[in-house]
Scaffold this motif. Structure first.
Motif, PDB file in Angstrom:
ATOM      1  N   SER A  68      -3.315  14.834   5.013  1.00 62.29           N
ATOM      2  CA  SER A  68      -4.317  14.151   4.315  1.00 62.29           C
ATOM      3  C   SER A  68      -5.536  15.163   4.070  1.00 62.29           C
ATOM      4  N   VAL A  69      -6.302  15.086   3.175  1.00 63.84           N
ATOM      5  CA  VAL A  69      -7.376  16.160   3.157  1.00 63.84           C
ATOM      6  C   VAL A  69      -8.333  16.229   4.534  1.00 63.84           C
ATOM      7  N   ARG A  70      -8.352  15.157   5.174  1.00 60.05           N
ATOM      8  CA  ARG A  70      -9.098  14.973   6.479  1.00 60.05           C
ATOM      9  C   ARG A  70      -8.399  15.602   7.658  1.00 60.05           C
ATOM     10  N   ASP A  71      -8.851  16.632   8.364  1.00 64.78           N
ATOM     11  CA  ASP A  71      -8.333  17.379   9.301  1.00 64.78           C
ATOM     12  C   ASP A  71      -7.696  16.010  10.455  1.00 64.78           C
ATOM     13  N   GLY A  72      -6.562  16.089  10.912  1.00 63.58           N
ATOM     14  CA  GLY A  72      -5.961  15.393  11.712  1.00 63.58           C
ATOM     15  C   GLY A  72      -5.519  13.997  11.211  1.00 63.58           C
ATOM     16  N   HIS A  73      -5.597  13.886  10.092  1.00 60.46           N
ATOM     17  CA  HIS A  73      -4.932  12.590   9.385  1.00 60.46           C
ATOM     18  C   HIS A  73      -3.891  12.919   8.446  1.00 60.46           C
ATOM     19  N   ALA A  74      -2.963  11.832   8.121  1.00 65.25           N
ATOM     20  CA  ALA A  74      -1.775  12.156   7.217  1.00 65.25           C
ATOM     21  C   ALA A  74      -1.859  10.849   6.581  1.00 65.25           C
ATOM     22  N   LEU A  75      -0.989  10.896   5.414  1.00 60.45           N
ATOM     23  CA  LEU A  75      -0.696   9.974   4.561  1.00 60.45           C
ATOM     24  C   LEU A  75       0.681   9.397   4.698  1.00 60.45           C
ATOM     25  N   PHE A  76       0.927   8.022   4.890  1.00 58.62           N
ATOM     26  CA  PHE A  76       2.050   7.337   5.417  1.00 58.62           C
ATOM     27  C   PHE A  76       2.814   6.781   4.060  1.00 58.62           C
ATOM     28  N   ASP A  77       4.160   6.921   4.059  1.00 60.57           N
ATOM     29  CA  ASP A  77       5.035   6.545   2.861  1.00 60.57           C
ATOM     30  C   ASP A  77       5.566   5.095   3.347  1.00 60.57           C
ATOM     31  N   LEU A  78       5.040   4.124   3.478  1.00 56.42           N
ATOM     32  CA  LEU A  78       5.651   2.770   4.067  1.00 56.42           C
ATOM     33  C   LEU A  78       6.572   2.375   2.903  1.00 56.42           C
ATOM     34  N   GLY A  79       6.731   2.440   1.805  1.00 52.61           N
ATOM     35  CA  GLY A  79       7.801   2.054   0.877  1.00 52.61           C
ATOM     36  C   GLY A  79       9.012   2.901   1.166  1.00 52.61           C
ATOM     37  N   GLY A  80       8.678   4.262   1.411  1.00 55.26           N
ATOM     38  CA  GLY A  80       9.948   5.028   1.634  1.00 55.26           C
ATOM     39  C   GLY A  80      10.680   4.619   3.030  1.00 55.26           C
ATOM     40  N   PHE A  81       9.650   4.235   4.055  1.00 51.96           N
ATOM     41  CA  PHE A  81      10.190   4.014   5.512  1.00 51.96           C
ATOM     42  C   PHE A  81      11.091   2.650   5.225  1.00 51.96           C
ATOM     43  N   ILE A 118       1.024  -1.339  -0.044  1.00 56.92           N
ATOM     44  CA  ILE A 118       0.118  -0.058  -0.018  1.00 56.92           C
ATOM     45  C   ILE A 118       1.004   1.144  -0.087  1.00 56.92           C
ATOM     46  N   ARG A 119       0.563   2.061  -0.921  1.00 57.77           N
ATOM     47  CA  ARG A 119       1.511   3.265  -1.145  1.00 57.77           C
ATOM     48  C   ARG A 119       0.890   4.662  -0.566  1.00 57.77           C
ATOM     49  N   GLN A 120       1.608   5.558  -0.542  1.00 55.92           N
ATOM     50  CA  GLN A 120       1.252   6.673   0.327  1.00 55.92           C
ATOM     51  C   GLN A 120      -0.114   7.260  -0.060  1.00 55.92           C
ATOM     52  N   GLN A 121      -0.253   7.504  -1.193  1.00 54.04           N
ATOM     53  CA  GLN A 121      -1.531   7.994  -1.695  1.00 54.04           C
ATOM     54  C   GLN A 121      -2.563   7.406  -1.358  1.00 54.04           C
ATOM     55  N   SER A 122      -2.592   6.176  -0.738  1.00 48.47           N
ATOM     56  CA  SER A 122      -3.854   5.152  -0.213  1.00 48.47           C
ATOM     57  C   SER A 122      -3.626   4.814   1.103  1.00 48.47           C
ATOM     58  N   TYR A 123      -2.779   5.421   1.737  1.00 46.88           N
ATOM     59  CA  TYR A 123      -2.556   5.023   3.071  1.00 46.88           C
ATOM     60  C   TYR A 123      -2.534   6.019   4.330  1.00 46.88           C
ATOM     61  N   GLU A 124      -4.027   6.223   4.491  1.00 42.55           N
ATOM     62  CA  GLU A 124      -4.326   7.544   5.381  1.00 42.55           C
ATOM     63  C   GLU A 124      -4.260   6.814   6.806  1.00 42.55           C
ATOM     64  N   VAL A 125      -3.599   7.528   7.799  1.00 45.82           N
ATOM     65  CA  VAL A 125      -3.755   7.306   9.181  1.00 45.82           C
ATOM     66  C   VAL A 125      -4.024   8.303  10.244  1.00 45.82           C
ATOM     67  N   GLY A 126      -4.313   7.967  11.332  1.00 43.99           N
ATOM     68  CA  GLY A 126      -4.533   9.159  12.448  1.00 43.99           C
ATOM     69  C   GLY A 126      -3.344   9.696  13.064  1.00 43.99           C
TER      70      GLY A 126
END
Length: 256
Positions: free
Chosen positions: A191-204, A162-170
């Motif tokens: 992320s577009v949702r307040d209090g959320h972000a998109l995570f780059d698992l591949g980069g990590f 799952i890539r960053q554009q699809s991986y929304e987290v709190g």
């Protein structure tokens, strides 16, 4: 039915596969190459799917090994076959035994396949966020070193995940990472949702590999959530499906 890494494909005497969901016998939400022993799929279908995978890897079904994965940092060394009932609870396997295909199960988490072509040692790691954060990649490299590898000689291929554009987290997810290391903040974007972000698992994963001394890395770049050729746990949740299929991504040293 399979995808390959050009990096690993260039190594002689080695076979590997990032399996898609195509080419199996499962039906419905598991359509079609579901290899998940822990899924609610018909066990007969799972056995046949795994037999087909083993055939592609050039091994018998008994030598097509996977784990009882628990999102841990633990790696085990395989020197012989085990059956489904006795598979170790761990999230990485390494071996130097030709003819043993070692694989990890994934459906959004990051599968990483390793090889040290100098001493012919291979590894496979299941790097979800938890395993990647707690050290499964480093433990895989450590285990390969116990078999004679040098980390500078190891090459790694990162498979579909799952890539960053699809991986929304709190926010609590972000906090877990930044509390471990403030520098981890660079793997998150708003992320577009307040209090959320998109995570780059591949980069990590790439960063953790490089910090472990593995500098030769290939990444398929494929997003399992967005690409219908792959099972995705998160996509199944969003669709309110009762379960999801699993891949096994595998690597084997061919018999000389």
């Amino acid at each position: 039915m399979t995808l390959a890494s050009s990096l690993l494909s260039a190594v002689s005497g080695l076979r590997h596969a990032f399996f898609t969901r195509e080419g199996g016998v499962s039906q419905g939400i598991y359509n079609s190459l579901n290899a998940g022993i822990g899924s609610q799929d018909d066990p007969v279908h799972v056995v046949e799917n795994r037999r087909r995978m083993a055939e592609i890897m050039g091994v018998s079904p008994s030598n097509f090994l996977s784990l009882y994965q628990v999102h841990s940092p633990d790696a085990v060394i395989a020197d012989g076959a085990w059956d489904a009932a006795s598979r170790p609870r761990a999230d990485a396997i390494v071996t130097k035994t030709p003819g043993l295909a070692i694989g990890v199960t994934a459906a959004d988490c990051g599968p990483v396949l390793f090889v040290d072509p100098r001493v012919r040692v291979i590894g496979a790691a299941h790097a979800g966020w938890k395993g990647a954060l707690t050290g499964v990649l480093e433990k895989t490299v450590d285990a390969m070193e116990t078999l004679g590898s040098r980390r500078g000689d190891i090459a790694a291929a990162v498979g579909p995940l799952i890539r960053q554009q699809s991986y929304e987290v709190g926010a609590e997810f972000v906090a877990r990472f930044t509390e471990a290391d403030p520098g981890h903040a660079r793997f998150f974007v708003p992320s577009v949702r307040d209090g959320h972000a998109l995570f780059d698992l591949g980069g990590f994963i790439r960063m953790r590999l490089e910090r472990a001394g593995v500098m030769t890395i290939d990444d398929t770049g494929i997003d399992t959530y967005a690409d219908g050729r792959f099972f995705s746990y998160r996509r199944s949740v969003h669709r309110k499906e009762p379960d999801f299929g699993r891949h096994v991504h595998a690597i084997v040293l061919e018999n000389e």
